[in-house]
Design a protein around this motif. Structure first.
Motif, PDB file in Angstrom:
ATOM      1  N   ASN A   1       0.851  -1.186   0.000  1.00 43.90           N
ATOM      2  CA  ASN A   1       0.000   0.000   0.000  1.00 43.90           C
ATOM      3  C   ASN A   1       0.891   1.242   0.000  1.00 43.90           C
ATOM      4  OD1 ASN A   1      -1.653   2.246   0.901  1.00 43.90           O
ATOM      5  ND2 ASN A   1      -3.236   0.718   1.270  1.00 43.90           N
TER       6      ASN A   1
ATOM      7  N   VAL B   1       0.092   4.463  -0.079  1.00 45.60           N
ATOM      8  CA  VAL B   1      -0.328   5.568   0.796  1.00 45.60           C
ATOM      9  C   VAL B   1       0.040   5.267   2.238  1.00 45.60           C
ATOM     10  CG1 VAL B   1      -2.262   6.968   1.577  1.00 45.60           C
ATOM     11  CG2 VAL B   1      -2.181   6.173  -0.798  1.00 45.60           C
ATOM     12  N   ASP B   2      -0.271   4.053   2.672  1.00 44.80           N
ATOM     13  CA  ASP B   2       0.062   3.673   4.047  1.00 44.80           C
ATOM     14  C   ASP B   2       1.541   3.344   4.200  1.00 44.80           C
ATOM     15  OD1 ASP B   2      -2.598   3.884   4.706  1.00 44.80           O
ATOM     16  OD2 ASP B   2      -3.012   1.778   4.267  1.00 44.80           O
ATOM     17  N   ARG B   3       2.221   3.132   3.082  1.00 44.78           N
ATOM     18  CA  ARG B   3       3.618   2.693   3.090  1.00 44.78           C
ATOM     19  C   ARG B   3       3.768   1.430   3.931  1.00 44.78           C
ATOM     20  NH1 ARG B   3       7.642   7.365   2.116  1.00 44.78           N
ATOM     21  NH2 ARG B   3       8.431   6.923   4.183  1.00 44.78           N
TER      22      ARG B   3
ATOM     23  N   MET C   1      -5.434  14.451  -0.119  1.00 46.05           N
ATOM     24  CA  MET C   1      -4.565  13.269   0.008  1.00 46.05           C
ATOM     25  C   MET C   1      -3.439  13.295  -1.021  1.00 46.05           C
ATOM     26  SD  MET C   1      -5.612  11.592   2.635  1.00 46.05           S
ATOM     27  CE  MET C   1      -4.678  10.076   2.442  1.00 46.05           C
TER      28      MET C   1
ATOM     29  N   PHE D   1      -0.906  15.645   0.275  1.00 47.30           N
ATOM     30  CA  PHE D   1      -0.152  14.988   1.353  1.00 47.30           C
ATOM     31  C   PHE D   1       0.958  14.112   0.759  1.00 47.30           C
ATOM     32  CE2 PHE D   1       0.126  11.135   4.169  1.00 47.30           C
ATOM     33  CZ  PHE D   1       0.908  11.729   5.143  1.00 47.30           C
ATOM     34  N   ALA D   2       0.587  13.323  -0.259  1.00 45.89           N
ATOM     35  CA  ALA D   2       1.580  12.440  -0.895  1.00 45.89           C
ATOM     36  C   ALA D   2       2.717  13.256  -1.501  1.00 45.89           C
ATOM     37  CB  ALA D   2       0.906  11.571  -1.950  1.00 45.89           C
TER      38      ALA D   2
ATOM     39  N   ARG E   1       4.845  14.726   1.392  1.00 40.71           N
ATOM     40  CA  ARG E   1       5.597  13.714   2.150  1.00 40.71           C
ATOM     41  C   ARG E   1       6.815  13.257   1.353  1.00 40.71           C
ATOM     42  NH1 ARG E   1       2.703   8.212   4.055  1.00 40.71           N
ATOM     43  NH2 ARG E   1       2.446   8.053   1.818  1.00 40.71           N
TER      44      ARG E   1
ATOM     45  N   ARG F   1      -6.831   3.431   8.525  1.00 38.75           N
ATOM     46  CA  ARG F   1      -5.558   3.521   7.825  1.00 38.75           C
ATOM     47  C   ARG F   1      -5.559   4.791   6.967  1.00 38.75           C
ATOM     48  NH1 ARG F   1      -5.030  -0.558   4.217  1.00 38.75           N
ATOM     49  NH2 ARG F   1      -7.166  -1.190   4.637  1.00 38.75           N
ATOM     50  N   VAL F   2      -4.405   5.369   6.779  1.00 38.51           N
ATOM     51  CA  VAL F   2      -4.301   6.631   6.037  1.00 38.51           C
ATOM     52  C   VAL F   2      -4.978   6.491   4.673  1.00 38.51           C
ATOM     53  CG1 VAL F   2      -2.680   8.280   5.037  1.00 38.51           C
ATOM     54  CG2 VAL F   2      -2.192   7.254   7.259  1.00 38.51           C
ATOM     55  N   SER F   3      -4.723   5.371   4.013  1.00 46.24           N
ATOM     56  CA  SER F   3      -5.255   5.166   2.663  1.00 46.24           C
ATOM     57  C   SER F   3      -6.776   5.027   2.649  1.00 46.24           C
ATOM     58  CB  SER F   3      -4.629   3.910   2.048  1.00 46.24           C
ATOM     59  OG  SER F   3      -4.930   2.767   2.838  1.00 46.24           O
TER      60      SER F   3
END
Lengths: 462, 462
Positions: free
Chosen positions: A100, A102-104, B233, B236-237, B240, B343-345
């Motif tokens: 995943n 996004v979640d890494r 989102m 954010f990606a 990050r 979860r973030v995703s």
């Protein structure tokens, strides 16, 4: 396959792959320790969580113990099956299930080799930063069961820090999905952390969701020669303040002598009491300058007696070989290994005390010290004199361990930093954990494994 | 002081400081929730681990329950004493005991306010990076009991990551020294992690050894306006990947409207659906350039509708106030708070589903969303309409929480990201943890607290 218990197992889990050949029993019944004679009932190779669950249910009913089995690279006997247990090998459950971005996170079955997980992460431009020498054989599940450490802990922490979720089958046969990849979750006791480091005594880790990190930065490697351990600690402090350390490993002149005898090239003209391999992030000019400045500071202040900074990847690998080659160079002496930890600040006093005790009480033994400075983790290898019988050697080494355990108790350390307790360190657990703690651990085991089916006799006698 | 149980307590722990004034009972009997009427038996203020131990022994014998009490800033009722319990306040155990420069640890008594620990770390040139708004009142012990998160989790993780050692008194009255500051320790179950987040139900945290970090880097702050959560989102990606994020917080137009009505200054000429406050490390030119490049990339790709980068500390504080001022701006509406995580995703799908459900089923309520993107942590505040009675409002909000709990179960989330379960979320625990997990938690509680003396009724009914 005439054992009625195995017939019942196959009736409970139809199609389960089982092995009972003597060669298989021997192969799967031991880990990298060589002190116990393997004697498992059989080897089960489940292919799914459901099959694992069926095996655990059967074990509870049939009164057969289970030894969960990963890559069997452990050094504490945690995966030894010497008492008629069923070995539950995760080797067929070795698939990467999910990535995943996004979640890494990377979700893998527990039997996935560590290196496969690392490569899967790298293929997505990220990293799984837990790393140690047996990466090709050791499995993710096994590394979780022992909370494995390794050479990158000073920078990335232990396995525990990288487990975002676990699927486990408890000793009672419940399938638990623990934490499910959440970053934040304050909803009662974190059972995930209870399973990390539990050495298969509470249940079987069947899947794990691993956190991934940014890919490691470009690095450079230094080898330093030092006059004493106290100075080594000063150099560590100076480097930690100025550089981003990726590893900071030490070894003694005795260790180097064995590595050189094994074919490595001498790094310096003279010998010195202590050596450090330091790996540090570079990547930009500022970091390079800081590294050189730290090095020069140490030279100018007489902290470092000699030193070299790698000028190429090949040279970096050559320097690392001096540290990573120790285990192989010692192998022919059948070394008795201790893997202990104290607080980083306590290392000099602990080392001085135990080196003096060993020299006084066991002058016949050659003792090789190396380890991870940033983690307070010391590896102590006692070498078997060629003239001594193995049994007598092990018996004397257990007395050495008793002596070490006493010193650890005085210095607030642990008899196992990263290998686990298993069978090897079980007699010494009470030096590291109090009677009340051990009683609580046994109580917790009874909650998750009421019939004592999971890896009995490991860690403690229930 | 005529209750014979208290007489016996004083006989057991001579000189123990006790409070029984009605004002004290009320003050110490509640936390920041206001839904229960405080009714403790008395308030005990021990000054030592030995006194805590004596109190726990007495509680087991006298059949009186104990509510451990820190700064009582909790939002889940974990420190409420409404059933004749003895409140065990740690407020007199508030000393910094030790700083170790080599280990980079700070050892404090559990009643030490978070801010005092932060300042002690800073005085030695290091940092304790766990941080949240109630830092002046919240205690280290309380933050450990809830595994507190806060605004820096995206960079530094939760409280759990910073606890190197714990001294606890279990419900059975055993004093345990857990992990004792070791970096590496694979010697059986890690009971330290069992106590982190246990909300006082297993025992009392009396001392903690905290890991410290390098001091935070210089930072800068950006405020961004965004058209949708999906785009948020993407931003954010993008951020990050390019920046070292120290915080990445979002809030909605509704939240901003309340903060502006409360006196803050409008950041942009127009209003937008979503806003982000991003704090990122600067410190060198490369980081500054990367930040500008990320900002421009988002502008050029139409991801960001408007934005501002702070040009001074004062402006950075002003931007932060838009996010940190939300709780205060909403206070007059007696908001019903939910603190959930996925979860973030999973955030976009979860948010879309629950926003639609809420709009459909509870159109009468104004709902304010804000939270921590990097942690998957959403704070949901339902505002009480001025015309509605409080009891009716709370009753309806509990139905909202049931609806949220259902959505969380579908999306694999948690009913408590960082506030804990306490009394407030207890009815919803089974949406986040399975029946088997809850049964195991209860079993573990019985091991550590056999007579149920520790904070009964919190987290679950034993």
């Amino acid at each position: 396959m005439t054992d009625p218990r195995l017939e019942r197992l196959l009736a409970t889990v139809p199609g389960l792959r089982l092995k009972t050949d003597p060669a298989d029993l021997e192969h799967y019944g031991r880990d990298w320790t060589r002190r116990w004679t393997p004697a498992p009932l059989a080897i089960a190779l489940p292919g799914s969580v459901e099959e694992v669950r069926g095996i655990v249910h059967w074990a509870n009913q049939a009164g057969v113990a289970i030894v969960p089995s990963g890559g069997r690279t452990g050094l504490s006997g945690g995966a030894v099956a010497a008492q008629g247990e069923l070995v539950l090998s995760l080797e067929r459950m070795n698939r990467v299930l999910d990535f995943n971005a996004v979640d890494r996170t990377l979700t893998v079955q527990a039997g996935t080799p560590l290196q496969v997980a690392q490569e899967a992460a790298a293929s997505h431009g990220l990293a799984y930063p837990v790393d140690f020498a047996s990466r090709g054989s050791a499995t993710v599940g096994g590394s979780i069961a022992t909370n494995a450490g390794g050479i990158r802990v000073v920078r990335y922490g232990n396995t525990r820090e990288w487990v975002a979720g676990l699927t486990v089958v408890t000793g009672a046969g419940d399938v638990l999905e623990l934490n499910r990849g959440l970053v934040k979750n304050s909803s009662g006791y974190d059972l995930r952390h209870l399973f990390v480091g539990s050495e298969g005594t509470l249940g079987v880790v069947v899947e794990a969701t691993l956190r991934l990190s940014d890919p490691p930065p470009p690095t450079n490697v230094m080898l330093l020669a030092l006059p004493s351990f106290e100075v080594l600690m000063q150099v560590f402090a100076a480097f930690r303040e100025r550089l981003q350390l990726e590893a900071f490993e030490f070894f003694t002149d005795v260790a180097l002598r064995h590595v050189l005898a094994h074919g490595a090239q001498a790094p310096f003209a003279e010998t010195h009491p202590y050596y450090v391999v330091a790996e540090f992030a570079t990547g930009d000019e500022r970091a390079e300058t800081a590294a050189l400045a730290a090095f020069e500071y140490c030279l100018e202040h007489g902290l470092v007696l000699d030193g070299v900074i790698s000028q190429s990847d090949a040279q970096a690998a050559q320097l690392w070989r001096l540290r990573e080659g120790i285990t192989e160079a010692l192998a022919r002496y059948k070394p008795y290994k201790n893997d202990i930890s104290v607080r980083v600040s306590t290392m000099p006093a602990f080392l001085a005390e135990t080196q003096a005790l060993l020299a006084q009480q066991y002058p016949q033994f050659e003792v090789v010290w190396f380890g991870h400075i940033g983690d307070g983790n010391l590896h102590i290898n006692v070498l078997k004199p060629d003239t001594m019988e193995n049994d007598a050697f092990v018996a004397q080494c257990e007395q050495v361990t008793t002596l070490l355990a006493g010193a650890l108790e005085r210095h607030g350390g642990s008899i196992s930093a990263e290998h686990g307790i298993g069978l090897v360190k079980k007699p010494y657990l009470s030096g590291t954990r109090s009677d009340a703690e051990i009683a609580i651990m046994k109580g917790i085991k009874r909650v998750l494994d009421p019939n004592g089916a999971m890896n009995p006799g490991k860690l403690f006698d229930a």
